[in-house]
Scaffold this motif. Structure first.
Motif, mmCIF file in Angstrom:
data_model
loop_
_atom_site.group_PDB
_atom_site.id
_atom_site.type_symbol
_atom_site.label_atom_id
_atom_site.label_comp_id
_atom_site.label_asym_id
_atom_site.label_seq_id
_atom_site.Cartn_x
_atom_site.Cartn_y
_atom_site.Cartn_z
ATOM 1 N N ALA A 13 10.272 -0.511 -11.399
ATOM 2 C CA ALA A 13 11.279 -1.460 -10.464
ATOM 3 C C ALA A 13 10.780 -1.256 -8.978
ATOM 4 N N LEU A 14 10.421 -0.133 -8.456
ATOM 5 C CA LEU A 14 10.029 -0.129 -7.188
ATOM 6 C C LEU A 14 8.709 -0.688 -6.905
ATOM 7 N N HIS A 15 7.976 -0.582 -7.895
ATOM 8 C CA HIS A 15 6.552 -1.445 -7.672
ATOM 9 C C HIS A 15 6.754 -2.866 -7.950
ATOM 10 N N ARG A 16 7.731 -3.419 -8.901
ATOM 11 C CA ARG A 16 7.958 -4.814 -8.599
ATOM 12 C C ARG A 16 8.647 -5.314 -7.355
ATOM 13 N N ARG A 17 9.580 -4.370 -6.882
ATOM 14 C CA ARG A 17 10.192 -4.780 -5.601
ATOM 15 C C ARG A 17 9.098 -4.985 -4.242
ATOM 16 N N ALA A 18 8.435 -3.834 -4.419
ATOM 17 C CA ALA A 18 7.278 -3.946 -3.357
ATOM 18 C C ALA A 18 6.271 -5.184 -3.545
ATOM 19 N N ARG A 19 6.069 -5.594 -4.808
ATOM 20 C CA ARG A 19 5.178 -6.771 -4.681
ATOM 21 C C ARG A 19 6.072 -8.101 -4.498
ATOM 22 N N GLN A 20 7.134 -8.081 -4.695
ATOM 23 C CA GLN A 20 8.064 -9.172 -4.429
ATOM 24 C C GLN A 20 8.151 -9.333 -2.742
ATOM 25 N N LEU A 21 7.924 -8.280 -1.855
ATOM 26 C CA LEU A 21 7.942 -8.075 -0.685
ATOM 27 C C LEU A 21 6.548 -8.227 0.139
ATOM 28 N N GLY A 22 5.779 -8.338 -0.677
ATOM 29 C CA GLY A 22 4.325 -8.696 -0.339
ATOM 30 C C GLY A 22 3.606 -7.276 0.067
ATOM 31 N N VAL A 23 4.007 -6.262 -0.552
ATOM 32 C CA VAL A 23 3.527 -4.905 -0.007
ATOM 33 C C VAL A 23 1.875 -5.156 -0.755
ATOM 34 N N ASP A 24 0.978 -4.746 -0.089
ATOM 35 C CA ASP A 24 -0.366 -4.536 -0.576
ATOM 36 C C ASP A 24 -0.656 -3.090 -1.181
ATOM 37 N N VAL A 25 -0.573 -3.242 -2.512
ATOM 38 C CA VAL A 25 -0.795 -1.953 -3.197
ATOM 39 C C VAL A 25 -2.042 -1.982 -3.751
ATOM 40 N N ARG A 26 -3.060 -0.836 -3.181
ATOM 41 C CA ARG A 26 -4.439 -0.808 -3.892
ATOM 42 C C ARG A 26 -4.438 0.571 -4.599
ATOM 43 N N LEU A 27 -4.893 0.452 -5.652
ATOM 44 C CA LEU A 27 -5.041 1.469 -6.717
ATOM 45 C C LEU A 27 -6.493 1.658 -6.648
ATOM 46 N N GLY A 28 -6.586 3.161 -7.071
ATOM 47 C CA GLY A 28 -8.082 3.406 -6.928
ATOM 48 C C GLY A 28 -8.729 3.688 -5.616
ATOM 49 N N HIS A 29 -7.862 3.950 -4.709
ATOM 50 C CA HIS A 29 -8.186 4.351 -3.411
ATOM 51 C C HIS A 29 -7.614 5.587 -2.769
ATOM 52 N N ARG A 30 -8.766 6.486 -2.462
ATOM 53 C CA ARG A 30 -8.569 7.927 -2.310
ATOM 54 C C ARG A 30 -8.798 7.844 -0.522
ATOM 55 N N VAL A 31 -7.554 8.483 0.059
ATOM 56 C CA VAL A 31 -7.909 8.696 1.456
ATOM 57 C C VAL A 31 -8.577 9.974 1.815
ATOM 58 N N ARG A 32 -9.502 9.825 2.282
ATOM 59 C CA ARG A 32 -10.350 11.002 2.749
ATOM 60 C C ARG A 32 -9.982 11.696 3.965
ATOM 61 N N ARG A 33 -9.459 11.104 5.047
ATOM 62 C CA ARG A 33 -9.070 11.631 6.347
ATOM 63 C C ARG A 33 -8.238 10.662 7.063
ATOM 64 N N LEU A 34 -7.514 11.147 8.121
ATOM 65 C CA LEU A 34 -6.895 10.502 9.243
ATOM 66 C C LEU A 34 -7.598 10.126 10.104
ATOM 67 N N LEU A 35 -7.535 8.896 10.772
ATOM 68 C CA LEU A 35 -8.011 8.568 12.136
ATOM 69 C C LEU A 35 -7.170 8.829 13.418
ATOM 70 N N CYS A 36 -7.704 9.315 14.111
ATOM 71 C CA CYS A 36 -6.805 9.840 15.244
ATOM 72 C C CYS A 36 -7.588 9.288 16.751
ATOM 73 N N GLU A 37 -6.967 9.159 17.719
ATOM 74 C CA GLU A 37 -6.949 8.889 18.952
ATOM 75 C C GLU A 37 -6.072 9.032 19.955
ATOM 76 N N ARG A 38 -6.741 9.827 21.104
ATOM 77 C CA ARG A 38 -5.790 10.348 21.929
ATOM 78 C C ARG A 38 -4.495 11.098 21.392
ATOM 79 N N GLY A 39 -5.017 11.953 20.284
ATOM 80 C CA GLY A 39 -3.699 12.882 19.796
ATOM 81 C C GLY A 39 -2.986 11.976 18.895
ATOM 82 N N SER A 40 -2.898 10.704 18.765
ATOM 83 C CA SER A 40 -2.173 10.200 17.764
ATOM 84 C C SER A 40 -3.068 9.635 16.530
#
Length: 494
Positions: free
Chosen positions: A142-169
């Motif tokens: 149900a949550l995935h269906r609702r996300a798609r209805q709202l236009g959320v871009d869900v990308r499977l097979g994408h592994r996050v390797r690191r966070l990008l930071c600038e000036r401490g944020s």
């Protein structure tokens, strides 16, 4: 490594389990562009393997049967579950949870999730446990269906390797997909919702010790990636030594109707109607298909005289003294539960059940014989049973004979055919350690300051909150996801 291309969005969510999808939905409903990055090939994560209950006060189902309940009462009752862990609880997060989970439940109802209940679970003063139908997979569906209805871009097979930071944020993430690296920039915030770290042996060893490190995870992809992303930018884990389990659970079936059937609203409504209207004997076999799939056998089996043997046919531990820690040290990390004909008869009717889902039903030995032929083996002799489960017959006979010469106090031993082996069972664990966060779901540094642009939810952002009792883990996953998604959406976006 090839140069990473760069994409910009408003909110980035790492993980498409229950907490991540709820975070995405909340941000999208505020009009933000949302990107969800999930390393697996399907959404759902650990949520798909939950029992499926959600505990909340002030629900429409409570009101329909005249129950008056408040978040304040829920706050007090949650503490009654904790015992000696109460001193390690985070009351600020507990307050945020109980005050917001009623709206979470209502949003789930609005998107089509079906519940039955509420069911009682002491020491809750009133029934608060709402059980999802047809099974926990209905949430992600149900949550995935609702996300798609709202236009959320869900990308499977994408592994996050690191966070990008600038000036401490924190301003974005770098992810890998099919060998290519991509950078994604967030105008608002990044929400970490990657589940627990139960499949990360090194993390388990560091925080919970070697005994827990040897125990397998319920979900093999719960490798603590999101925790590590935050640790790399100065965050810290609290309550890392606390775990749920280990529990001995039957290995899941390779094919089961509960995993084949789509968790549709129509099916859920049909089940709810059937449970309300049809005689229990008619609906019970369908419920048993779920109940015999993933739940743990109860301790009373061993207290009544059942024993555990490993793949060598050897009894390797006292079954009533934490055998879940000994099973991971056996061949293939597996064991079998051995019963005789007298025990089989005893555990075929109330009050001696094999397993239970709270508020749903009880599963007895005949239910396993009917629904789990893959883990149910029966023979009229120990030699024949040994052959069926693939253990050395001579050793197995010797093991049972030695037990029968000195059986557990109050029991007669395993003497009466037919002899039965249930299993294999494996020891599984869920970790409770989460990133330290504020009540606004901000990830905090070791010095206690918020890391700008970084939020966490679910098991990743448990933050010291103790979640004893059924229905609190899922309730926190969804509710913290909502709060984190909202916070990230409102940050720095005009």
């Amino acid at each position: 490594m090839a140069d990473a291309d760069v994409n910009t969005t408003d909110v980035i969510v790492v993980g498409a389990g229950g907490s991540g999808l709820f975070a995405a939905i909340e941000a999208a409903e505020l009009g933000r562009r949302v990107l969800v990055l999930e390393k697996n090939s399907a959404p759902g994560g650990t949520t798909n393997w939950a029992i499926g209950s959600l505990s909340s006060s002030a629900s429409p189902m409570q009101a329909a049967i005249g129950i008056q309940d408040t978040p304040a009462a829920h706050f007090e009752d949650m503490a009654l579950f904790h015992g000696e862990l109460l001193l390690r609880d985070n009351p600020e997060l507990r307050r945020a949870f109980v005050e917001n989970v009623p709206d979470t439940l209502k949003k789930l109802l609005d998107i089509g999730v079906v519940f039955f209940g509420p069911m009682p679970e002491p020491p809750h003063r009133v029934p608060r446990m709402h059980n999802v139908l047809p099974n926990a997979r209905a949430y992600a569906h149900a949550l995935h269906r609702r996300a798609r209805q709202l236009g959320v871009d869900v990308r499977l097979g994408h592994r996050v390797r690191r966070l990008l930071c600038e000036r401490g944020s924190v301003v974005g993430v770098e992810a890998e997909a099919k060998g290519s690296h991509h950078r994604f920039i967030s105008r608002g915030g990044v929400v970490l919702a990657g589940g627990d770290f139960s499949a990360n042996r090194e993390m388990k060893r560091l925080y919970a010790g070697e005994a827990i490190a040897r125990v397998d995870a319920l979900v093999q992809t719960s490798t603590g990636d999101a925790h590590q992303l935050a640790l790399d930018v100065g965050a810290e884990i609290v309550n890392g030594d606390i775990v749920s389990g280990p529990q001995l659970r039957f290995v899941p079936p390779k094919i089961n109707i509960m995993t084949i059937l789509p968790p549709s609203r129509f099916l859920a409504l049909l089940m709810k109607w059937s449970m309300d209207k049809l005689p229990q004997p008619l609906i019970r076999p369908f419920i048993m298909m779920f109940l015999t799939t993933i739940l743990e056998p109860q301790r009373k089996l061993y207290e009544s005289g059942a024993i555990l043997v490993n793949r060598d046919g050897v009894r390797f531990a006292d079954e009533c003294d934490k055998p879940q820690f000994a099973v991971p040290q056996q061949l293939n990390k597996e064991a079998f539960i051995i019963l005789d004909g007298l025990l089989a008869k005893e555990f075929s009717a109330w009050p001696n059940y094999i397993s239970t889902a709270p508020g749903v039903a009880y599963a007895y030995l005949p239910d396993y014989k009917r629904n789990r032929k893959d883990i149910y083996n029966q023979a009229n002799s120990l030699v024949a049973l040994a052959s069926k489960i693939g253990v050395p017959s001579t050793t197995f006979e010797k093991t049972v004979d030695e037990y029968n010469s000195n059986p557990r106090a109050g029991t007669t031993g395993l003497l009466q055919p037919p002899f039965i082996a249930l299993g294999p069972v494996r020891s599984l664990v869920l970790t409770e350690g989460g990133l330290r966060i504020s009540a606004a779901m901000e990830v905090l540094s070791k010095s206690g300051e918020a890391i700008p642009g970084l939020y966490a939810a679910g098991a990743t952002g448990q933050g010291g909150l103790i979640l004893e009792g059924h229905g609190h883990h899922l309730g926190w996953a969804f509710t913290s996801g909502r709060l984190a998604g909202r916070a990230a959406a409102l940050r720095g976006v005009g």
